[in-house]
Design an enzyme around this catalytic site. Structure first.
Site, short mmCIF file in Angstrom:
data_model
loop_
_atom_site.label_atom_id
_atom_site.label_comp_id
_atom_site.label_asym_id
_atom_site.label_seq_id
_atom_site.Cartn_x
_atom_site.Cartn_y
_atom_site.Cartn_z
N HIS A 1 -6.68 3.35 4.03
CA HIS A 1 -6.32 4.11 5.23
C HIS A 1 -7.54 4.46 6.09
CE1 HIS A 1 -2.45 4.86 3.22
NE2 HIS A 1 -2.00 5.43 4.32
N TYR B 1 -0.66 8.02 -2.97
CA TYR B 1 -0.71 7.73 -4.40
C TYR B 1 -1.83 8.51 -5.08
CZ TYR B 1 2.31 3.51 -3.98
OH TYR B 1 3.34 2.63 -3.78
N CYS C 1 -4.53 -1.26 -1.72
CA CYS C 1 -4.62 0.18 -1.98
C CYS C 1 -5.65 0.37 -3.09
CB CYS C 1 -3.24 0.69 -2.42
SG CYS C 1 -3.20 2.39 -3.01
N ASN C 2 -6.69 1.14 -2.80
CA ASN C 2 -7.72 1.40 -3.82
C ASN C 2 -7.14 2.10 -5.04
OD1 ASN C 2 -10.74 0.95 -2.71
ND2 ASN C 2 -9.38 1.49 -1.02
N THR C 3 -6.30 3.09 -4.82
CA THR C 3 -5.75 3.87 -5.94
C THR C 3 -4.89 2.99 -6.84
OG1 THR C 3 -5.76 5.86 -4.56
CG2 THR C 3 -4.42 5.92 -6.55
N CYS D 1 -10.72 3.98 0.57
CA CYS D 1 -9.27 4.03 0.73
C CYS D 1 -8.93 3.16 1.92
CB CYS D 1 -8.80 5.47 0.97
SG CYS D 1 -7.06 5.63 1.43
N ASP E 1 0.86 -1.18 0.00
CA ASP E 1 0.00 0.00 0.00
C ASP E 1 0.90 1.23 0.00
OD1 ASP E 1 -2.30 1.66 0.23
OD2 ASP E 1 -2.03 1.78 2.39
N SER E 2 0.29 2.36 -0.29
CA SER E 2 1.01 3.64 -0.27
C SER E 2 1.16 4.11 1.16
CB SER E 2 0.24 4.68 -1.08
OG SER E 2 -1.02 4.91 -0.47
#
Length: 259
Positions: A185, A43, A74-76, A183, A11-12
């Site tokens: 997070h 990201y 990570c969704n992005t 997200c 993940d970012s």
């Protein structure tokens, strides 16, 4: 079959640990390796090309550890790079996308909110998903600044509360009955969010669904670890590990490493 190779996750930053927790809960036998690419967080404001390059980099680090399956936590990264990752590498990938489907199916008002990064909300994959729900009003909100505050350990700060209120109050006014956290997070903000939302508005994130899909794919490829050894877990971060240590209080193997 005893397949002790680890599940890899990236993940970012620290957010994907919310996904890791769900996977570990469902699959306690599985070894895991987690990459927190906090140096490049968030990201969400990077170009598609940058996100793909970072996803390649993270994948290759995990493949060097012989990971048998990779979770793009990570969704992005999922919405911008999952197709390219699957085309380039032979290992199975699990992606994470905003849980629009359950929210849309359960909504009584047919109005749902989604809080996500710019990278997710502007992605082609996200907009393809929206076409499946023509009768549901979906109120999109970019979570400007939220990831940075979480990465800086400021989850309970006044600034976080003010940002969340500015993002959520307009959704409340438009009569949403479900809020989708888009997200990885953002599940760490649920206690804060619950203080703002009326009790009838339900919060949905993707963690449990991703864990179940991980189990399904491990089964499909005959990759489940059926051994009885205690599982091992390693968390690598390329910045200061203090916030990761705070999030994962009982975890020992948190290592700062450049990647």
């Amino acid at each position: 079959m005893i397949n002790e190779n680890a599940i890899g996750l990236f993940d970012s930053g620290i957010g994907g640990t919310s996904i890791w927790k769900e996977i570990h809960l469902l699959l306690p036998n599985e070894n895991t390796i987690y990459l927190a690419d906090s140096k490049n967080a968030p990201y969400g404001f990077k170009s598609k090309e940058e996100i793909i390059d970072l996803s390649y980099k993270n994948t290759e680090v995990l493949l060097n550890y012989d990971c048998k399956l990779i979770v793009v936590a990570c969704n992005t990264a999922t919405t911008n790079a999952i197709k390219e990752l699957r085309a380039k590498y032979d290992v199975p990938f699990i992606g994470i996308e905003p849980a629009i489907k359950p929210a849309a199916n359960l909504s009584k008002t047919d109005i749902i909110g989604i809080l996500a990064t710019k990278g997710t909300l502007t992605s082609e994959l996200f907009h393809e998903k929206l076409l499946s729900y023509p009768n549901v009003k979906i109120i999109e909100q970019i979570g400007h600044g939220l990831v940075q505050l979480i990465e800086n350990g400021a989850i309970d700060s006044v600034e976080m509360t003010e940002l969340l209120e500015s993002y959520l109050n307009p959704m409340i006014e438009q009569n949403i009955d479900y809020l989708v956290l888009g997200c990885s997070h953002y599940p760490y903000l649920i206690p804060q969010i619950k203080k703002i939302l009326p009790s009838h508005i339900k919060i949905i994130d993707s963690g449990e669904a991703v864990a179940k899909q991980t189990r399904n794919v491990l089964n499909q490829y005959n990759l489940l670890n059926t051994g009885n050894k205690k599982s091992s877990h390693f968390f690598y971060t390329n910045t200061n590990p203090d916030v990761l240590k705070e999030i994962l209080k009982d975890t020992k193997n948190i290592i700062q490493k450049d990647f």
